[in-house]
Design a protein around this motif. Structure first.
Motif, PDB file in Angstrom:
ATOM      1  N   GLU A  61       0.599  -1.283   0.003  1.00  0.00           N
ATOM      2  CA  GLU A  61       0.002  -0.029  -0.079  1.00  0.00           C
ATOM      3  C   GLU A  61       0.827   1.195  -0.061  1.00  0.00           C
ATOM      4  O   GLU A  61       0.537   2.188  -0.645  1.00  0.00           O
ATOM      5  CB  GLU A  61      -0.997  -0.014   1.180  1.00  0.00           C
ATOM      6  CG  GLU A  61      -2.144  -1.182   1.141  1.00  0.00           C
ATOM      7  CD  GLU A  61      -2.885  -0.740  -0.250  1.00  0.00           C
ATOM      8  OE1 GLU A  61      -3.022   0.322  -0.601  1.00  0.00           O
ATOM      9  OE2 GLU A  61      -2.973  -1.949  -1.047  1.00  0.00           O
ATOM     10  N   GLU A  62       1.846   1.181   0.734  1.00  0.00           N
ATOM     11  CA  GLU A  62       2.958   2.411   0.700  1.00  0.00           C
ATOM     12  C   GLU A  62       3.452   2.495  -0.628  1.00  0.00           C
ATOM     13  O   GLU A  62       3.716   3.642  -1.038  1.00  0.00           O
ATOM     14  CB  GLU A  62       3.882   1.971   1.781  1.00  0.00           C
ATOM     15  CG  GLU A  62       4.807   3.077   2.107  1.00  0.00           C
ATOM     16  CD  GLU A  62       5.643   3.078   3.338  1.00  0.00           C
ATOM     17  OE1 GLU A  62       6.932   2.978   3.139  1.00  0.00           O
ATOM     18  OE2 GLU A  62       5.165   2.449   4.389  1.00  0.00           O
ATOM     19  N   GLU A  63       3.925   1.507  -1.268  1.00  0.00           N
ATOM     20  CA  GLU A  63       4.841   1.509  -2.378  1.00  0.00           C
ATOM     21  C   GLU A  63       3.844   1.405  -3.656  1.00  0.00           C
ATOM     22  O   GLU A  63       4.340   1.922  -4.840  1.00  0.00           O
ATOM     23  CB  GLU A  63       5.916   0.416  -2.672  1.00  0.00           C
ATOM     24  CG  GLU A  63       6.576   0.206  -1.512  1.00  0.00           C
ATOM     25  CD  GLU A  63       7.575   1.639  -1.584  1.00  0.00           C
ATOM     26  OE1 GLU A  63       8.196   1.833  -2.568  1.00  0.00           O
ATOM     27  OE2 GLU A  63       7.953   2.084  -0.382  1.00  0.00           O
ATOM     28  N   GLU A  70       1.641  -2.197 -14.577  1.00  0.00           N
ATOM     29  CA  GLU A  70       1.992  -3.534 -14.658  1.00  0.00           C
ATOM     30  C   GLU A  70       2.776  -4.032 -13.416  1.00  0.00           C
ATOM     31  O   GLU A  70       2.317  -5.173 -12.974  1.00  0.00           O
ATOM     32  CB  GLU A  70       3.014  -3.682 -15.871  1.00  0.00           C
ATOM     33  CG  GLU A  70       2.460  -3.259 -17.250  1.00  0.00           C
ATOM     34  CD  GLU A  70       2.524  -1.820 -17.600  1.00  0.00           C
ATOM     35  OE1 GLU A  70       3.095  -1.169 -16.859  1.00  0.00           O
ATOM     36  OE2 GLU A  70       1.862  -1.694 -18.512  1.00  0.00           O
ATOM     37  N   ALA A  71       3.563  -3.446 -12.785  1.00  0.00           N
ATOM     38  CA  ALA A  71       4.265  -3.917 -11.648  1.00  0.00           C
ATOM     39  C   ALA A  71       3.241  -4.072 -10.456  1.00  0.00           C
ATOM     40  O   ALA A  71       3.143  -4.983  -9.543  1.00  0.00           O
ATOM     41  CB  ALA A  71       5.180  -2.854 -10.993  1.00  0.00           C
ATOM     42  N   ALA A  72       2.202  -2.825 -10.253  1.00  0.00           N
ATOM     43  CA  ALA A  72       1.111  -2.741  -9.353  1.00  0.00           C
ATOM     44  C   ALA A  72       0.351  -4.397  -9.569  1.00  0.00           C
ATOM     45  O   ALA A  72      -0.086  -4.825  -8.580  1.00  0.00           O
ATOM     46  CB  ALA A  72       0.136  -1.611  -9.479  1.00  0.00           C
ATOM     47  N   GLU A  73      -0.015  -4.583 -10.528  1.00  0.00           N
ATOM     48  CA  GLU A  73      -0.757  -5.699 -10.834  1.00  0.00           C
ATOM     49  C   GLU A  73      -0.125  -7.101 -10.548  1.00  0.00           C
ATOM     50  O   GLU A  73      -0.685  -7.979 -10.017  1.00  0.00           O
ATOM     51  CB  GLU A  73      -1.195  -5.782 -12.482  1.00  0.00           C
ATOM     52  CG  GLU A  73      -1.907  -7.036 -12.805  1.00  0.00           C
ATOM     53  CD  GLU A  73      -2.484  -7.166 -14.216  1.00  0.00           C
ATOM     54  OE1 GLU A  73      -3.346  -8.308 -14.601  1.00  0.00           O
ATOM     55  OE2 GLU A  73      -2.134  -6.258 -15.068  1.00  0.00           O
ATOM     56  N   LEU A  74       1.138  -7.104 -11.033  1.00  0.00           N
ATOM     57  CA  LEU A  74       1.919  -8.128 -10.514  1.00  0.00           C
ATOM     58  C   LEU A  74       2.065  -8.366  -9.089  1.00  0.00           C
ATOM     59  O   LEU A  74       1.715  -9.534  -8.296  1.00  0.00           O
ATOM     60  CB  LEU A  74       3.233  -8.311 -10.901  1.00  0.00           C
ATOM     61  CG  LEU A  74       3.453  -8.427 -12.849  1.00  0.00           C
ATOM     62  CD1 LEU A  74       4.959  -8.032 -13.043  1.00  0.00           C
ATOM     63  CD2 LEU A  74       3.307  -9.956 -12.425  1.00  0.00           C
ATOM     64  N   CYS A  75       2.145  -7.168  -8.300  1.00  0.00           N
ATOM     65  CA  CYS A  75       2.219  -7.599  -6.902  1.00  0.00           C
ATOM     66  C   CYS A  75       0.944  -7.771  -6.288  1.00  0.00           C
ATOM     67  O   CYS A  75       0.995  -8.514  -5.039  1.00  0.00           O
ATOM     68  CB  CYS A  75       2.869  -5.914  -6.228  1.00  0.00           C
ATOM     69  SG  CYS A  75       4.569  -5.657  -6.542  1.00  0.00           S
ATOM     70  N   SER A  76      -0.128  -7.111  -6.811  1.00  0.00           N
ATOM     71  CA  SER A  76      -1.310  -7.583  -6.325  1.00  0.00           C
ATOM     72  C   SER A  76      -1.791  -9.070  -6.492  1.00  0.00           C
ATOM     73  O   SER A  76      -2.432  -9.549  -5.511  1.00  0.00           O
ATOM     74  CB  SER A  76      -2.347  -6.656  -7.349  1.00  0.00           C
ATOM     75  OG  SER A  76      -3.824  -7.204  -6.898  1.00  0.00           O
ATOM     76  N   LYS A  77      -1.394  -9.739  -7.511  1.00  0.00           N
ATOM     77  CA  LYS A  77      -1.643 -11.180  -7.773  1.00  0.00           C
ATOM     78  C   LYS A  77      -0.742 -11.835  -6.735  1.00  0.00           C
ATOM     79  O   LYS A  77      -1.290 -12.762  -6.372  1.00  0.00           O
ATOM     80  CB  LYS A  77      -1.112 -11.507  -9.236  1.00  0.00           C
ATOM     81  CG  LYS A  77      -2.287 -11.224 -10.250  1.00  0.00           C
ATOM     82  CD  LYS A  77      -1.832 -11.493 -11.344  1.00  0.00           C
ATOM     83  CE  LYS A  77      -2.848 -10.978 -12.564  1.00  0.00           C
ATOM     84  NZ  LYS A  77      -4.258 -11.040 -12.472  1.00  0.00           N
TER      85      LYS A  77
END
Length: 133
Positions: A61-63, A70-77
């Motif tokens: 949430e901080e980062e 794309e990176a946010a989607e990967l991290c979410s998964k």
């Protein structure tokens, strides 16, 4: 010979997903029926075994604003998978915690093939990740 725990023990290996945990429990029960020791469980392919999902969620949430979509989607998964894994790891500790030796093996960046990689992998079995109480 198989029923003498000083000579033989069975190490159950699973991954932190429903079907694998379910089948491991069936295996433990069947081995027990035949008097075969199986008081060791290795949970393999664990995402960040030294951290829990809540700790990683705070970081995410901080980062998140700094990440590309794309990176946010990967991290979410990855976060969804970590939460699922933590749930099943918790079930394993509830089921086996007091009577079994449980080791969490981290998901590796490499395939365990060849002598050198096998030695590296065995080190993580001998010296597992320290878990917070």
């Amino acid at each position: 010979m198989f029923q003498d725990p000083t000579v033989t023990t069975f190490v159950c290996v699973c991954i932190p997903e429903f079907l694998s945990i379910f089948e491991t429990e069936r295996l433990v029960q069947e081995l027990s029926k035949f008097g075969i020791d199986s008081h060791n469980v290795v949970i393999n392919q664990v995402l960040f075994p030294e951290k829990d999902a809540e700790e990683l969620a705070e970081w995410f949430e901080e980062e998140r604003p700094k990440l590309s979509p794309e990176a946010a989607e990967l991290c979410s998964k990855m976060m969804a998978r970590k939460k699922m894994q933590d749930k099943y790891i918790g079930q394993c500790f509830d089921l086996y915690g007091d009577d079994f030796h449980i080791v969490l093996q981290p998901l590796l960046d490499w395939e365990v093939r060849g002598t050198e990689k096998l030695r590296d992998f065995s080190e993580t079995l001998i010296h597992p990740v320290e878990l917070e109480e």
